[in-house]
Structures are given as structure tokens and as C-alpha cells.
Design an enzyme around this catalytic site. Structure first.
Site, PDB file in Angstrom:
ATOM      1  CG  PHE A 150      -0.220   0.330   2.532  1.00  0.00           C
ATOM      2  CD1 PHE A 150      -0.022   1.640   2.939  1.00  0.00           C
ATOM      3  CD2 PHE A 150       0.238  -0.696   3.359  1.00  0.00           C
ATOM      4  CE1 PHE A 150       0.628   1.933   4.126  1.00  0.00           C
ATOM      5  CE2 PHE A 150       0.885  -0.410   4.550  1.00  0.00           C
ATOM      6  CZ  PHE A 150       1.085   0.913   4.933  1.00  0.00           C
ATOM      7  CE  LYS A 174      -2.870  -8.778  -3.784  1.00  0.00           C
ATOM      8  NZ  LYS A 174      -3.339  -7.877  -2.634  1.00  0.00           N
ATOM      9  CD  GLU A 177      -5.850  -6.110   0.549  1.00  0.00           C
ATOM     10  OE1 GLU A 177      -5.776  -6.767   1.616  1.00  0.00           O
ATOM     11  OE2 GLU A 177      -4.970  -6.159  -0.349  1.00  0.00           O
ATOM     12  NE  ARG A 178      -3.568  -2.447   4.520  1.00  0.00           N
ATOM     13  CZ  ARG A 178      -2.623  -2.512   5.447  1.00  0.00           C
ATOM     14  NH1 ARG A 178      -1.859  -1.466   5.678  1.00  0.00           N
ATOM     15  NH2 ARG A 178      -2.445  -3.620   6.143  1.00  0.00           N
ATOM     16  CB  SER A 227       5.230  -7.631   6.429  1.00  0.00           C
ATOM     17  OG  SER A 227       4.517  -8.829   6.160  1.00  0.00           O
ATOM     18  CB  CYS A 282      10.431  -0.421   2.691  1.00  0.00           C
ATOM     19  SG  CYS A 282      10.936  -0.017   1.007  1.00  0.00           S
ATOM     20  CD  GLU A 384       8.979  -2.199   8.222  1.00  0.00           C
ATOM     21  OE1 GLU A 384       9.418  -1.461   7.331  1.00  0.00           O
ATOM     22  OE2 GLU A 384       8.504  -3.338   7.988  1.00  0.00           O
TER      23      GLU A 384
END
Length: 501
Positions: A150, A174, A177-178, A227, A282, A384
Site C-alpha cells: 500500500f 495484484k 486492496e487498501r 512485510s 521501507c 518495524e
């Protein structure tokens, strides 16, 4: 009624039949603004089949023509930059200027892909043996896929599909979805740029869609960013299903501050790198390691003075330094890590938990937080946080500071701030981290170099974009050729293994 965000398959918007949807929020208000369809395994298969049907024609298109599609795609995105940045911000929450930067860093990889005819050139050896020439060629893999996070809904998809499509593959994306709207818009623009139907497809979904991609026999390679736990799962599952996989995971990037550093510049760099985009990068810099008590005390004093000048605001506020985090769930997670740090004994010098933006009290805003006296054994240091939280971990010596990022479970990026070239050179050579900045707080390499971390920050042995990206998205074929003159070169050695003697 909120709008529906649909899949994009074989060049058209596609209505899924799963009956499952995910809510897409406006992070500035906390309100649902859309719902996104969540794909079934059959719908993922439909996208893969569309990509498979498009592959032969696209792979046989010469590289220069594929590059022209990249040029036109770049032009279309640039022409719609304002529209695309606003769309990104509306779902992610980052401020407009940051969204423009998100898209621009993706376009830089598209620019690299515009030179794909040169990057695809193979090697050639004339006269490798008596009358024998050897040459290699790079060929596309087939249908490939990207699973993206996201936090960079523009940049990371373009990092993946730009190179993958330019070298001749067809692609199934893909996205998260957020914030799924921008990736669909990019696919529409790729079609407008001249890519045939099925070359770039977008399917939305959750674990069902991810597993369908990872196990589909026609998907030959998967690139993932997310993640570390999920990256490990993607790597293991994809590899077990005979796929080439690059899976980029989490990070805990450190900034080492030596006593001779330009402290005023360091403070400016740290606040931007730690709190920009609400820390949802990140390559953010959530840990600073000042060397020596004097350096640590001065840095702390300057940060405490600087942090109140940061403005947290809605995404469309041109004066805001950063906006809300992406969802309430993510906000709760970040707040939980701040509380964990307090419980573990770190000193919470600046507390951003009670921040509220007038008129947007239900938005997902978090003020900047600063910890001091954080210790390596604390879980809030080991994991994190992915929010607007900066931790000070004090070191007495250069060697102690060097050991902190080197021994951490993550090894994505690190920075050192100093005016001592020898110390910087020594640090860059010895630190056990994949990307290093020297007086550069966010050391994301330019598009024609390569991006990738070490340890639990990356699974797989080939990095993203640059020539590493070309290698990941292609397979090498090597040809050994001889054109003998049968009248002159009759030989009885056909049953002997060929050598170059």
C-alpha cells in the site's frame, strides 16, 4: 452508494463474481469512499489466461517497438500527473507532493525501460573453437506477476511491470486492496500507450488471490514487496511451485551520526526521512545512532526543537509535511508500538499519540514521536513500526554504531552522516546492509542501478530494476554454432564430447 473498484483484465474493466469486497477508506476523514472487489481463484486464472493469450504476440514484437510503448506510457503519465497524484493521496493519505514523488520514482524505471533494446543485447564470441561461434540471447519468461504494498501504489508497480513488460513478458498485477485505484489507472494508460489487450492486467484481492498467483502453473516469476513474514511465505510458496521469486520484506534502517557531522543538516534530513509519508516507507530512517554522549545530547536537543515545526495535515494541504496513515488498523498498530516502547523502558521524549486535527478528528493522524535511550534488546527496536516514530539508540564508539545495523535482523538501508571520507568509506565497505547512504538519508538507488536489501529484508538473489531487473525478468539462452564445409571437415570425432582444443 460508494463506487466499486473493479479488476482490469484483457483490456477492460471486469466485474468479479466473488461477492466479496474490501473497504477503501479516505484516511483524512475515516470514511469509506469505495469498495474493491476481491478476486476468486477463477478470476485470477482469467487474468493469467488473458496474459498467456497476449504473450506470443507481445514477445515477438521487436524491442524497439516495445520501447515506444514505454515512451508513450511515460508521456501519458506525465500529462496526468496531477490527476494521478490526487487519486493516490485520496486513498493512501500521503500529501500531494509526496504522491507526485511516488509516481515520478516509478517513471524513472519506465525511462530505463525505454532503453530496453540496448539492455537486451547478448554476448558474442567469434572463433571460440575451430569454426565455432558462441552467442547468448535474453528471452522473456512468459506470464509474470507482481504483488505490491500500500505504501507506494505507483512506484513499486512501475518498478515491476515496467521492466517485465519491456523485455517481452505479459503481466498480472495484484496491488494492495487498501489503495487500488491508481494501479488500475496505470493499466488503462498502458493500454492507451499501445500495449495490446492482456499485456497488463490488474486483479484485486487478499490471500486467496496471492495464493492463486503463487500456485498458478502459467505464472513463471513473482515479484513481491511487503512485510518480511509474508515475503518469506511468498518466497517459499513460489519457489515450491517452480517460480522465480524476488520477495522484498521489512526494514529497520539506521542513521549513524558521527561527531563531525553537519548537525543542522542531519536534523533536517532525519525529520524528513523519519516522519515523511507518516513513516510508511521501507526506506524510512526510524533509528538514529549518534556516536558519543555529546553528539547524542546535541542531536536530541535539536530534534526536540525541530519536531514542533512539523505540520501534520490533510493530503491536499500544500503546507503539510505529512498526512494520515493509511487505515485505522494501521494507526492502532503504530500506537501499540509506541506504548510498547514506553513499557520497555525507552524514554518517550515527544509523544504524538494524542494528536488530533481539527475538523478531521476521525482521520488516521498520528503526531511525530521521538524516543531516546532505546536499547537493542527492546522489541520496539527489533521490529518495524512503520509510522512517524524516531528512535535514538546511543553508541559510544564507531565500532558499536557499525555493529547495530550489521547485527539487526533487517538489512534494507543504512546511512552515515560525517565529513570524514575515510570513515564513510570504511563504513560503506563493512556494514552488513544492502543499500548505503553517505550523507544521504534515504539511499534509494537511481533506476539504472538496482534496489535490494539483505537478510530478512529480501528473499531471493536478484534485485529490482536496473540490469538486475532485466536479469530477473528474462532467461538466458546460449547458442554454440558451427557451419562446417562437409567437403573439407569430415571427422570421426562425432562421438567424443566437444572441446575447444
Amino acid at each position: 452508494m460508494v463506487r466499486d473498484i473493479r479488476h482490469f483484465i484483457d483490456g477492460v474493466a471486469f466485474d468479479g463474481a466473488s461477492g466479496r469486497f474490501g473497504d477503501v477508506f479516505d484516511p483524512n476523514t475515516g470514511q469509506v469512499q469505495a469498495r474493491v472487489q476481491l478476486a476468486t481463484t477463477a478470476e485470477v486464472d482469467r487474468a493469467v489466461q488473458a496474459a498467456q493469450n497476449a504473450f506470443d504476440g507481445w514477445a515477438s514484437t521487436n524491442p524497439q517497438r516495445r520501447a515506444r510503448v514505454m515512451f508513450d506510457f511515460k508521456r501519458l503519465v506525465e500529462a496526468r500527473m496531477d490527476e494521478l497524484a490526487e487519486l493516490l493521496s485520496s486513498e493512501h493519505g500521503k500529501v500531494i507532493a509526496d504522491s507526485r514523488g511516488d509516481i515520478q520514482r516509478g517513471l524513472e524505471v519506465i525511462e530505463f525501460a525505454c532503453g530496453i533494446p540496448h539492455a537486451l543485447k547478448g554476448e558474442y564470441t567469434q572463433g571460440a573453437g575451430p569454426g565455432i561461434d558462441v552467442y547468448s540471447m535474453r528471452q522473456p519468461l512468459g506470464v509474470v506477476a507482481g504483488i505490491t504494498p500500500f505504501n507506494f501504489p505507483g512506484m513499486i508497480p512501475m518498478w515491476m511491470f515496467g521492466v517485465a513488460i519491456a523485455v517481452g513478458n505479459t503481466f498480472v498485477l495484484k496491488p494492495s486492496e487498501r489503495d487500488p485505484s491508481l494501479p488500475v489507472r496505470l493499466a488503462e494508460l498502458m493500454l492507451e500507450a499501445g500495449a495490446p489487450n492482456g499485456v497488463l492486467n490488474v486483479v484485486h484481492g487478499d490471500k486467496t488471490a496471492v495464493d492463486a498467483i503463487l500456485t498458478h502453473p502459467l505464472v513463471h516469476a513473482v515479484s513481491f514487496v511487503g512485510s518480511s513474514d509474508i515475503a518469506h511465505y511468498v518466497y517459499q510458496t513460489g519457489a515450491a511451485n517452480h517460480k522465480r521469486v524476488q520477495a522484498m520484506g521489512g526494514a529497520k534502517n539506521h542513521g549513524i551520526v558521527l561527531p563531525d557531522a553537519d548537525m543542522a543538516q542531519v536534523v533536517k534530513d532525519l525529520t524528513g526521512a523519519a516522519f515523511g509519508s507518516a513513516g510508511e516507507r521501507c526506506m524510512a530512517l526510524p533509528v538514529v545512532v549518534p556516536v558519543g554522549k555529546k553528539t547524542a545530547d546535541e542531536l536530541r536537543e535539536r530534534l526536540v526543537a525541530e519536531i514542533p515545526s512539523l505540520k501534520v495535515g490533510v493530503s491536499t494541504d500544500s503546507e503539510a509535511h505529512y498526512g494520515p496513515v493509511v487505515t485505522q488498523t494501521h494507526k492502532d498498530r503504530v500506537l501499540g508500538w509506541i506504548e510498547k516502547g514506553v513499557q520497555e523502558g525507552a524514554e518517550l521524549v515527544v509523544d504524538g499519540r494524542d494528536f488530533s486535527l481539527q475538523g478531521h478528528e476521525k482521520g488516521y493522524f498520528i503526531g511525530p514521536s521521538l524516543f531516546d535511550h532505546v536499547k537493542p534488546e527492546m522489541s520496539s527496536y527489533q521490529e518495524e513500526i512503520f509510522g512517524p516514530v524516531l528512535q535514538i539508540v546511543r553508541a559510544e564508539t564507531f565500532e558499536e554504531a557499525l555493529a547495530l545495523p550489521s547485527n539487526h535482523q533487517y538489512g534494507n538501508g543504512v546511512a552515515i552522516f560525517t565529513q570524514n571520507g575515510r570513515a564513510a568509506r570504511d563504513f560503506a565497505a563493512r556494514v552488513n546492509v544492502g543499500m548505503v547512504g553517505i550523507n544521504v538519508p534515504i539511499p534509494v538507488p537511481v533506476a539504472y542501478h538496482t534496489f535490494g536489501g539483505w537478510k530478512r529484508s529480501a528473499f531471493g538473489d536478484i534485485n529490482q530494476h536496473g540490469m538486475e531487473g532485466v536479469r530477473f525478468w528474462t532467461k538466458t539462452k546460449t547458442v554454440t554454432a558451427r557451419w562446417p564445409d562437409s567437403a573439407l571437415e569430415h571427422s570421426d570425432s562425432s562421438f567424443v564430447i566437444p572441446t575447444m582444443r
